[in-house]
Design a protein around this motif. Structure first.
Motif: not given
Length: 250
Positions: A6, A10, A140, A143-144, A147
């Motif tokens: 993931p 992502s 990005d 955000s990864a 997460a």
């Protein structure tokens, strides 16, 4: 590989390429210690294959108390008494897609836990300062990373709820279901094959995860097996009646 992990999936293609250029791929044998408590937090790792456990040393180690001896007729010889090996407490079991040591990206202090491979594993190693620069420059990647942290916090909350609200058999039932959700294989009704999970843990490690003695965990597993709720195999569980396990966690 990118679509199965993931964190990598992502990312934008450009960011993914840059992140992978920063990584060093490692093939690590079973039982290898990746870092210890107190080590400088300078790298983080992404698991591509295998399992890794996070452990912490027990705070209060047992004291060595020599047995009383009769008074010798000759002058006593000094004997060196080695301290017992430090006891470990298994905090978490991680697998493909999980990142560990990621706090080093945000706070390059020292390690609060130790990490060791449970099986032969394939890892990506990142230098924390290089990945931190990516976090600052690419939304990005930010955000990864967030997460990853959110997933870890959610799992710890779930674990805390499963451990606090049940007795030992209930905690063991919760752990079996959680391991199956994370690492398991679904059953096949057509062939009558039940769902199963290869966990690669010893009973002592399972006991550490549920906060009980190995003997108590063994008793709970034996009881589940006698009632045809599970089948216990070496480092594997077969879930014969998952709904009864779920009911035992309430």
């Amino acid at each position: 590989m990118d679509t199965q992990i993931p964190f990598l999936a992502s990312l934008s293609p450009e960011s993914r390429e840059v992140v992978l250029d920063l990584a060093t791929q490692l093939k690590v044998p079973r039982g290898e210690r990746m870092f210890s408590v107190g080590d400088p937090a300078e790298q983080c790792y992404l698991i591509l294959q295998g399992k890794v456990k996070l452990v912490r040393l027990a705070r209060n180690q047992p004291q060595v108390v020599p047995h009383p001896q009769r008074k010798p007729t000759l002058p006593p010889r000094r004997r060196r008494i080695d301290p017992p090996p430090a006891r470990e407490s298994l905090l978490w079991l991680m697998g493909p897609g999980d990142m560990f040591g990621e706090l080093s990206v945000f706070d390059q202090g020292t390690r609060s836990t130790a990490a060791r491979t449970v099986t032969e594993s394939v890892l990506l190693r990142f230098e924390a300062d290089e990945l931190a620069a990516m976090v600052n420059d690419r939304p990005d990647v930010t955000s990864a990373m967030l997460a990853q942290l959110a997933t870890r916090l959610r799992r710890r909350d779930d674990q805390a709820a499963g451990m606090v609200l049940s007795d030992v058999p209930g905690r063991v039932a919760w752990l079996i279901l959680h391991l199956h959700e994370r690492f398991g294989v679904p059953g096949d009704p057509a062939t009558g094959t039940p769902p199963s999970v290869r966990h690669d843990l010893t009973q002592s490690e399972i006991a550490q995860m549920v906060g009980a003695s190995r003997e108590t965990v063994n008793k709970a597993l034996t009881d589940f097996e006698k009632r045809d709720i599970i089948e216990v195999r070496p480092k594997e569980f077969r879930l014969l009646q998952p709904q009864r396990l779920l009911a035992r966690t309430d």
